[in-house]
Motif scaffolding. Sequence first.
Motif, PDB file in Angstrom:
ATOM      1  N   THR A 256       0.844  -1.197   0.000  1.00  0.00           N
ATOM      2  CA  THR A 256       0.000   0.000   0.000  1.00  0.00           C
ATOM      3  C   THR A 256       0.873   1.239   0.000  1.00  0.00           C
ATOM      4  O   THR A 256       1.998   1.224   0.474  1.00  0.00           O
ATOM      5  CB  THR A 256      -0.941   0.027   1.221  1.00  0.00           C
ATOM      6  N   ASP A 257       0.367   2.322  -0.542  1.00  0.00           N
ATOM      7  CA  ASP A 257       1.087   3.591  -0.559  1.00  0.00           C
ATOM      8  C   ASP A 257       0.513   4.543   0.463  1.00  0.00           C
ATOM      9  O   ASP A 257       0.691   5.760   0.364  1.00  0.00           O
ATOM     10  CB  ASP A 257       1.036   4.200  -1.952  1.00  0.00           C
ATOM     11  N   GLY A 258      -0.175   4.026   1.475  1.00  0.00           N
ATOM     12  CA  GLY A 258      -0.799   4.867   2.472  1.00  0.00           C
ATOM     13  C   GLY A 258      -2.213   5.250   2.122  1.00  0.00           C
ATOM     14  O   GLY A 258      -2.838   6.049   2.835  1.00  0.00           O
ATOM     15  N   ALA A 259      -2.759   4.723   1.036  1.00  0.00           N
ATOM     16  CA  ALA A 259      -4.123   5.044   0.635  1.00  0.00           C
ATOM     17  C   ALA A 259      -5.112   4.523   1.666  1.00  0.00           C
ATOM     18  O   ALA A 259      -4.836   3.583   2.417  1.00  0.00           O
ATOM     19  CB  ALA A 259      -4.422   4.448  -0.729  1.00  0.00           C
ATOM     20  N   PRO A 413      -6.996  -0.793  -0.221  1.00  0.00           N
ATOM     21  CA  PRO A 413      -5.898  -0.659   0.732  1.00  0.00           C
ATOM     22  C   PRO A 413      -6.105  -1.540   1.960  1.00  0.00           C
ATOM     23  O   PRO A 413      -7.215  -1.993   2.229  1.00  0.00           O
ATOM     24  CB  PRO A 413      -5.936   0.824   1.114  1.00  0.00           C
ATOM     25  N   GLY A 414      -5.018  -1.768   2.722  1.00  0.00           N
ATOM     26  CA  GLY A 414      -5.114  -2.555   3.942  1.00  0.00           C
ATOM     27  C   GLY A 414      -5.919  -1.853   5.019  1.00  0.00           C
ATOM     28  O   GLY A 414      -6.047  -0.621   5.025  1.00  0.00           O
ATOM     29  N   THR A 415      -6.480  -2.627   5.941  1.00  0.00           N
ATOM     30  CA  THR A 415      -7.364  -2.065   6.978  1.00  0.00           C
ATOM     31  C   THR A 415      -6.874  -2.341   8.391  1.00  0.00           C
ATOM     32  O   THR A 415      -7.587  -2.055   9.352  1.00  0.00           O
ATOM     33  CB  THR A 415      -8.781  -2.654   6.823  1.00  0.00           C
ATOM     34  N   ALA A 416      -5.643  -2.888   8.542  1.00  0.00           N
ATOM     35  CA  ALA A 416      -5.221  -3.354   9.857  1.00  0.00           C
ATOM     36  C   ALA A 416      -5.004  -2.227  10.856  1.00  0.00           C
ATOM     37  O   ALA A 416      -5.178  -2.422  12.053  1.00  0.00           O
ATOM     38  CB  ALA A 416      -3.941  -4.183   9.725  1.00  0.00           C
ATOM     39  N   ASP A 417      -4.607  -1.030  10.411  1.00  0.00           N
ATOM     40  CA  ASP A 417      -4.240   0.025  11.359  1.00  0.00           C
ATOM     41  C   ASP A 417      -5.163   1.233  11.270  1.00  0.00           C
ATOM     42  O   ASP A 417      -4.766   2.356  11.559  1.00  0.00           O
ATOM     43  CB  ASP A 417      -2.794   0.460  11.123  1.00  0.00           C
ATOM     44  N   SER A 455      -0.973   4.324  12.544  1.00  0.00           N
ATOM     45  CA  SER A 455       0.455   4.157  12.758  1.00  0.00           C
ATOM     46  C   SER A 455       1.190   4.264  11.436  1.00  0.00           C
ATOM     47  O   SER A 455       0.571   4.371  10.371  1.00  0.00           O
ATOM     48  CB  SER A 455       0.740   2.800  13.411  1.00  0.00           C
ATOM     49  N   GLY A 456       2.520   4.210  11.511  1.00  0.00           N
ATOM     50  CA  GLY A 456       3.331   4.241  10.306  1.00  0.00           C
ATOM     51  C   GLY A 456       3.554   5.641   9.786  1.00  0.00           C
ATOM     52  O   GLY A 456       3.089   6.646  10.365  1.00  0.00           O
ATOM     53  N   GLU A 457       4.254   5.740   8.673  1.00  0.00           N
ATOM     54  CA  GLU A 457       4.628   7.036   8.127  1.00  0.00           C
ATOM     55  C   GLU A 457       3.438   7.838   7.634  1.00  0.00           C
ATOM     56  O   GLU A 457       3.537   9.053   7.444  1.00  0.00           O
ATOM     57  CB  GLU A 457       5.627   6.842   6.989  1.00  0.00           C
ATOM     58  N   HIS A 458       2.282   7.163   7.406  1.00  0.00           N
ATOM     59  CA  HIS A 458       1.105   7.879   6.899  1.00  0.00           C
ATOM     60  C   HIS A 458       0.123   8.253   8.003  1.00  0.00           C
ATOM     61  O   HIS A 458      -0.944   8.788   7.712  1.00  0.00           O
ATOM     62  CB  HIS A 458       0.391   7.016   5.859  1.00  0.00           C
ATOM     63  N   ALA A 459       0.460   7.989   9.259  1.00  0.00           N
ATOM     64  CA  ALA A 459      -0.453   8.269  10.363  1.00  0.00           C
ATOM     65  C   ALA A 459      -0.772   9.763  10.422  1.00  0.00           C
ATOM     66  O   ALA A 459       0.129  10.601  10.486  1.00  0.00           O
ATOM     67  CB  ALA A 459       0.159   7.797  11.674  1.00  0.00           C
TER      68      ALA A 459
END
Length: 586
Positions: A256-259, A413-417, A455-459
């Motif tokens: 994912t690219d943060g989408a 996109p992923g939904t975990a966070d 979390s992560g760089e896109h938080a």
Amino acid sequence: MPHPTGPRVRLRAGTRLRTTLALVLLAATLTVGAVGVVGVVATTSTAAEAPRTWVVDAVDDTSGNRWDSVDTGTSVVTIRVGDTVEWQFDRATQGHDLVSLAPSQPWETVWPTALQEYRDAGGPSVTYTFDQPGTYRYECSLHGPLMTGTIVVVPADSTNQPPTADPVVEPLTGPAPLVVHATANASDPDGDEVVVAWELGTGGAPTYTDHTMVEYTTPGTYVVRLRVSDSRGGLHVEEFPVTVTGTGGPGTDPPTDGALPAIDALAAPAQGTAPLAVAFSTQVTTRGEVHPYSVGLDDYPSIAGEAVLVRSRGRTHTTLSVTGTKPSARHGSVHVHEQACDDELGGAHFRLDTTQPFAEPNEIWPLFTSDASGASGLVEVTKAVRAGPQAVSVVVHDPDNAARRIGCADLAPGTADLTYSWAFGDGTTATGADPDHTYATPGTYTATVTVAHASGEHAGHATVSDAVTVVVGAAATSTPSPTPVPVVDGTPPRISRVGPVRTVRTSRPVVTARVRDAASVVSKKAIVIRVDGRRATKVRWDRARGIVRWRPAKALAPGRHVVRLVATDAAGNRAARRWRFVVRLR
């Protein structure tokens, strides 16, 4: 026929698997029961005992999914040179594959003839005859770490006494983060020096101490494996399944690219009298394109399509459309998986409830029978539970051998966070995907949900929001009310969430849109879709969810296509939306 000599297996508290093993090199031959022989090699045992066959069952029951030796009651079997292992599927209630594992540690051995077989419940057995000592590991890749097994072949004339151990591993279950301590208590009856190795199921290097500990931060099922060896080939192995509970999962999100995913705010009921209790829900949509991978790159290079998974309160709706697969074939092994396509080929099946065994009621199986062109048509599966974030891919297996995987779609996109923040329009707020709220006084309220990465760089860098209107009226009284003035609805329907809006790699994409009208009803016949100026037929309209779907019966030509959707409500208000997409075939 007598059993091999040596210590027998014992089971402690129904959770610990014990057997005494011996480590040496391995060679083998493979036969497929009730089907035919594949490279049989004659063997001659030097032991006084004649070679025998050991049966291992694939078992599906309320205790879980596992390999179970008829002789040992565990998934670990010690045999002698010249013996045969026969895997049977009479105790299975669903299909399983049997796949040999490459060595992950120096003391494990490569299978001379790799296993990659699939059997339905009650299918023919698979047999493998061993003519040299050694250690083999295998699994059912569909069910991941819950179904792994070990076969160890000892020399037919061995006089060495293997080492022993009285290990303690605890706790074996608990919520994440879970700290587990393991102590081997190992010794050797011949007085040989022993080497202790713990494999903790995390993919890391073994630890070579009598006592070790590990912290599991991610929910899932792990296998702690103890290996005690002496200097003369003796080996003692025990396996301990550890279950870590929690809201996360062992899988990985697709790339994912943060989408952020497409969302819809839902409310039930959306109108009523005060006090009004409303169940809100954030409907989350993830989707991905089906592409060839693994053996499909050579066998089905044209496989394509789209998978969509929609989560909401008490409901998961999955759709799948596939082209380019085997024509006129039953595809009886198609599942949602818990890992991304390029992470162990999707890993094991996704389970709606990780405390329950693998089985169709606890999984998502969009099975289909392809038509004469190799297309699935639109496949839909609905489950009465909201799927967790571990549902990250859809895998299509080979219709001729379900142990082989041919197509995959990452659901992105992923939904975990994700975080969910609700504002109910009356000054109160809540968090979570599906909150409840009660409106105490009459009024018209706009409830808004905002979704972001936690979390992560896109938080905190991006958010996506959606709103839903809730109308709360006053409770009825005995005082006659004046004749109500008719309210004229002058607001047209709202058209949103249209798709596809970019390049697709299938000639029969699913056209979707959301149509909502707060004050009037929109009927199916009042929805018109035109593609490239031609009116679409057989449009599907889910009025309860406000979802319009259409899939072309014939393939669209490569290039740009224009969709125009017109929706008219019962009051005569009309709304239109126009968008484009491009068909680009490989």
